[in-house]
Enzyme design. Structure first.
Site, short mmCIF file in Angstrom:
data_model
loop_
_atom_site.label_atom_id
_atom_site.label_comp_id
_atom_site.label_asym_id
_atom_site.label_seq_id
_atom_site.Cartn_x
_atom_site.Cartn_y
_atom_site.Cartn_z
NE ARG A 134 -2.55 0.96 3.29
CZ ARG A 134 -3.42 0.78 4.40
NH1 ARG A 134 -4.53 1.17 4.49
NH2 ARG A 134 -2.61 1.41 5.68
CE LYS A 236 -2.48 4.58 7.12
NZ LYS A 236 -3.27 5.28 8.00
CD GLU A 272 -12.20 6.66 4.99
OE1 GLU A 272 -11.54 6.21 5.85
OE2 GLU A 272 -11.50 6.41 3.58
#
Length: 389
Positions: A134, A236, A272
């Site tokens: 990721r 992220k 989210e």
């Protein structure tokens, strides 16, 4: 636990520490620095089985920074785009140019994963290769070189080994590991930094929310949005988190645990929370919004989907309107920090909707299986855990 407490400086006389210093991931310079630590350094103790622990109150851990002993640092220049061999350093401040890419243009990423202590004293990591991949995906989006999967995992292992005494006893929490990838090279015009720094540090943690395992009370935010199509909501990057601070602070001032954000286009689909993914349960069906660029592909989210399917649930990744959310039987959130957190209520346009919580619920069942695998209490048939030597 034994009553004897030993200062960290004196700790270097012990054979267990000497063995660590002799390992290749400690440099001679690092060892020299460790020997010069002040007498006021934190103390530690052994339990009845001879396991070494920092001398802190494990039952009082929340999700806040507890300074540990070491961090890992590795650098890369843009020219070569290959990270050099990193090394452990005493935990502390870092220096960078005031013109660095991360300070001026937010060119930075972070990851989060945990280490758990088993009942036999050994330590488990949970799916570190997923964090590594990721980070690589995020680095490509942010025009940054990235450590290889092996380099990432090696850095995490070294950080955990060096801070082993800070891994909580079984059932008392976990060691949260925070890898950072920062554009530290100086840039004035908008362009990628020519030097990047990879840092990994750690802190022992307990529950993320102050409620612990008590049900969360959430509020739906309609004005402010977490991410937009074509942006960076699906990676992220550090720039994803500052925009949620205002909405989150306002929600907490009103007594809520966190905020549910809606899509920024039609403003009717749930996405989210500030720091975790969301699931709804209706009968035997579990649904969660798809990760299509505006939602972070959580590793805990991915793991819960696999566990739920293995347990016979029908799992769907699809768009979920607010009206369907408030009609659910159960709602729960997932994330590295929160693990699996049940939702007790959601407030939408001043109306409060309540959901099933407690024993027998889907979230409790899935939480028990996931944490059992992470801590070594349940056999890992998925091949997700990595046991440290």
């Amino acid at each position: 636990m034994m009553l004897q407490r030993i200062n960290l400086k004196n700790r270097i006389q012990l054979s267990s520490f000497t063995q660590l210093v002799n390992k290749s991931y400690f440099t001679s310079q690092t060892a020299s620095t460790l020997q010069s630590l002040p007498e006021s350094s934190p103390t530690y103790r052994f339990d009845d089985d001879g396991e070494e622990y920092a001398d802190i109150k494990w039952d009082e851990l929340g999700f806040g920074l507890v300074q540990t002993d070491y961090m890992y640092i590795m650098k890369c220049s843009k020219e070569g785009e290959i990270f050099t061999r990193g090394e452990l350093n005493p935990y502390g401040n870092i220096e960078m140019s005031p013109c660095s890419g991360v300070l001026n243009y937010g060119q930075g990423l972070f990851e989060g994963l945990k280490a758990y202590r088993k009942r036999d004293g050994n330590i488990l990591l949970f799916r570190p290769e997923q964090n590594a991949m990721r980070l690589q995906m995020g680095a490509e989006r942010m025009c940054m070189p990235s450590p290889s999967v092996d380099q990432f995992i090696d850095a995490v292992k070294q950080t955990v080994h060096a801070n082993k005494r800070w891994v909580p006893p079984p059932g008392k929490g976990s060691l949260y590991i925070r890898p950072l990838l920062l554009g530290t090279g100086p840039v004035l015009g908008i362009s990628p930094a020519r030097e990047c720094t990879f840092i990994t540090y750690a802190s022992p943690v307990g529950n993320y929310f102050k409620e612990g395992m008590a049900p969360l009370n959430l509020v739906i935010e309609e004005t402010m949005h977490r991410a937009n199509p074509g942006g960076t909501g699906g990676v992220k990057t550090i720039t994803n988190y500052a925009p949620v601070l205002k909405a989150l602070a306002h929600a907490k001032s009103m007594g809520f645990s966190d905020v549910i954000y809606l899509d920024s286009v039609q403003k009717k689909y749930i996405e989210e929370l500030s720091s975790c993914n969301i699931f709804i349960v209706k009968g035997n069906r579990i649904s969660t919004p798809p990760t299509k660029g505006t939602i972070l592909p959580g590793i805990t989210r991915k793991s819960i989907i696999d566990i739920a399917i293995a347990q016979g649930y029908q799992v769907e990744e699809r768009a979920i309107e607010v009206e369907e959310l408030i009609d659910a039987d159960e709602v729960f959130c997932t994330g590295t920090a929160v693990v699996v957190a049940p939702v007790g209520s959601i407030t939408f346009r001043s109306k409060r909707y309540e959901f099933k919580t407690g024993a027998g619920t889907t979230s409790v069942k899935l939480h028990s299986i996931l944490t059992g695998i992470q801590s070594g209490r349940i056999e890992d048939k998925m091949g997700w855990t990595v046991e440290l030597d």
